[in-house]
Design a protein around this motif. Structure first.
Motif, mmCIF file in Angstrom:
data_model
loop_
_atom_site.group_PDB
_atom_site.id
_atom_site.type_symbol
_atom_site.label_atom_id
_atom_site.label_comp_id
_atom_site.label_asym_id
_atom_site.label_seq_id
_atom_site.Cartn_x
_atom_site.Cartn_y
_atom_site.Cartn_z
ATOM 1 N N PHE A 104 10.719 -14.039 78.452
ATOM 2 C CA PHE A 104 11.009 -14.098 77.019
ATOM 3 C C PHE A 104 12.014 -13.028 76.615
ATOM 4 O O PHE A 104 11.979 -11.914 77.113
ATOM 5 C CB PHE A 104 9.706 -13.890 76.226
ATOM 6 C CG PHE A 104 9.931 -13.761 74.752
ATOM 7 C CD1 PHE A 104 10.052 -14.890 73.980
ATOM 8 C CD2 PHE A 104 10.044 -12.517 74.158
ATOM 9 C CE1 PHE A 104 10.284 -14.786 72.613
ATOM 10 C CE2 PHE A 104 10.274 -12.399 72.800
ATOM 11 C CZ PHE A 104 10.391 -13.544 72.023
ATOM 12 N N PRO A 117 14.036 -11.656 72.843
ATOM 13 C CA PRO A 117 14.249 -11.864 71.412
ATOM 14 C C PRO A 117 15.647 -12.441 71.151
ATOM 15 O O PRO A 117 16.560 -12.259 71.949
ATOM 16 C CB PRO A 117 14.129 -10.472 70.820
ATOM 17 C CG PRO A 117 13.463 -9.649 71.855
ATOM 18 C CD PRO A 117 13.799 -10.252 73.166
ATOM 19 N N GLU A 173 18.338 -11.999 69.091
ATOM 20 C CA GLU A 173 19.625 -11.298 69.015
ATOM 21 C C GLU A 173 20.072 -10.793 70.382
ATOM 22 O O GLU A 173 21.239 -10.852 70.734
ATOM 23 C CB GLU A 173 19.541 -10.129 68.017
ATOM 24 C CG GLU A 173 19.199 -10.561 66.600
ATOM 25 C CD GLU A 173 20.224 -11.514 65.984
ATOM 26 O OE1 GLU A 173 21.385 -11.509 66.414
ATOM 27 O OE2 GLU A 173 19.823 -12.285 65.080
ATOM 28 N N ILE A 174 19.100 -10.312 71.146
ATOM 29 C CA ILE A 174 19.420 -9.806 72.484
ATOM 30 C C ILE A 174 19.927 -10.955 73.353
ATOM 31 O O ILE A 174 20.948 -10.844 74.042
ATOM 32 C CB ILE A 174 18.165 -9.150 73.115
ATOM 33 C CG1 ILE A 174 17.867 -7.833 72.388
ATOM 34 C CG2 ILE A 174 18.351 -8.925 74.612
ATOM 35 C CD1 ILE A 174 16.622 -7.128 72.851
ATOM 36 N N ASP A 191 23.440 -12.130 72.430
ATOM 37 C CA ASP A 191 24.474 -11.242 72.983
ATOM 38 C C ASP A 191 24.667 -11.505 74.474
ATOM 39 O O ASP A 191 25.791 -11.544 74.968
ATOM 40 C CB ASP A 191 24.088 -9.771 72.769
ATOM 41 C CG ASP A 191 24.212 -9.368 71.299
ATOM 42 O OD1 ASP A 191 24.828 -10.144 70.537
ATOM 43 O OD2 ASP A 191 23.691 -8.310 70.929
#
Lengths: 307, 109
Positions: free
Chosen positions: B95, B97, B99-100, B103
């Motif tokens: 898993f 998140p 936004e990470i 990017d």
């Protein structure tokens, strides 16, 4: 910037943060819950059967019920990670992933712990290729195969028992001479014919051709230092997430756990902590103690906000 | 609206291997908690990155998909593989998140 200032922002959406949210809602505290993993690490646990009233639930179902309960009271939940917390004069500013900022009058840290790596040679290289940190996620791939669990805790015992339902053979490898899991788990393991416990032994290397095929043991087992297997599940405990405690300069203990008072407050006014990240509840890190600390924190925060 | 494509053993080749756009394939299963957490993230990314990348998923619990799971050595899920020109260009396991992950994906496009 979002102009809204919350009375409270709860960081972490595991049993501690979500229990705090339930109580906070009931105390009428306008708050937000932010967390990366809804339900927390417990969502990956195969079985919860030691929480009063919960005789037999998967970690995932249990965590979904917690989230549902929180939403029922109308709390805002945001699945996002917090990058940084800055203390301002009378409030806290949170920088979220993606650049958004939020402000709150009080903060509850309930970010729990992170799974510890074993530190064996090959662990990183074979991660996802036979090295796993989640038995409920990856056990399926070991049908009729041989797997090992490294560790001696409740989590390790639970993982071994879960894998034994699928795999042909499960080794439980532990560095000490006695498992530290609850007697309940130990009894089940002793009765399980598929599980073989190897004591006083460390796994020093994980190797294979493209995928895990064997591990090297520091103590010979049946006269062999090598053990052939298809997968290794790492359950060697977890470490507290320390970044925010550092940002805020909170008092922590030697293990990095946040020191809390009886009311779950920390060394900094306006900041509380609850759950596995704290040194509370005599360091007995369970769902029930996390929930309890969350509830205690919510009441204390409610009193603080009324002042 | 999510633009995530649900793959089968029959559509894998035309949708993934023969795609002109890069394709992110999420090998997942319904019992896996982090996989289920990943689903809304992929839904959102499929909209945000529409036109730049296709996002698709393959349920490895389905016995008909077992061969594909084996072919790509799936032993941990969620296991997300970025395909470019029919070949795996990058693996993302576990898993992450939104936004990470956004990017990480943009860095590969």
């Amino acid at each position: 910037m979002d102009e809204k200032i919350y009375d409270l922002i709860i960081i972490g959406a595991g049993p501690a943060g979500l229990s705090a949210s339930i109580y906070a809602s009931r105390f009428g505290i306008k708050h937000l819950v932010v967390g990366s993993l809804m339900g927390g690490l417990i969502s990956e646990t195969h079985l919860i059967d030691n929480y009063p009233g919960v005789e037999d639930a998967s970690g995932f179902d249990f965590s979904q019920k917690l989230v549902h309960h929180v939403k029922k009271y109308g709390a805002e939940i945001m699945p996002v990670m917090v990058r940084k917390i800055n203390k301002k004069a009378d409030r806290f500013e949170l920088a979220l992933d993606g650049g958004k900022k939020m402000e709150a009058k009080s903060i509850l840290l309930a970010t729990g712990t992170k799974r510890r790596k074993l530190g064996a040679k090959g662990e990183e290289e074979f991660s996802g290729k036979g090295v796993s940190y989640c038995a409920t996620c990856d056990g399926f791939f070991y049908k009729d195969k041989t797997a090992a669990v490294v560790g001696g805790s409740d989590s390790a015992a639970g993982a071994a028992l879960y894998l034994a339902e699928i795999a042909q053979k499960v080794y439980l490898i532990y560095r000490k001479d006695k498992l530290r899991a609850e007697s309940h788990w130990i009894n089940l393991i002793e009765k399980n014919e598929k599980i073989e416990v190897i004591f006083n032994t460390n796994v020093t290397e994980i190797s294979g051709e493209g995928k895990v095929e064997k591990v090297r043991l520091d103590t010979p087992y049946k006269n062999q230092n090598e053990l052939k297997l298809d997968g290794v599940f790492i359950e060697v405990g977890s470490d507290p997430t320390v970044d925010f405690a550092k940002d805020l300069g909170l008092a922590i203990d030697e293990g990095g756990f946040i020191k809390i008072n009886k009311d779950a407050s920390t060394s900094l006014a306006g900041v509380w902590a609850a759950g596995d990240i704290t040194d509370g509840s005599d360091k007995f890190r369970q769902v029930i103690t996390a929930a309890s600390e969350g509830a205690i924190a919510a009441r204390s925060i409610s009193n603080y906000l009324k002042k | 609206m999510s633009k995530v494509i649900n793959l089968t053993e029959k559509t894998f080749e035309p949708e993934v291997l023969k795609s002109n756009l890069p394709v992110l394939v999420d090998f997942w299963a319904p019992w896996c908690a982090p996989c289920r957490m990943m689903a809304p993230v992929l839904d959102e990314l499929s909209e945000e990155l529409d036109g730049k990348i296709k996002i698709a998923k393959l349920d490895v619990e389905n016995p008909a998909h077992g061969e594909l799971a084996m072919q790509y050595n799936i032993q941990s899920i969620p296991n997300m593989k970025l395909f470019k020109g029919g070949k795996v260009a990058k693996d993302f396991i576990g898993f992450r998140p939104k936004e990470i992950f956004a990017d990480e994906l943009k860095a590969e496009l």
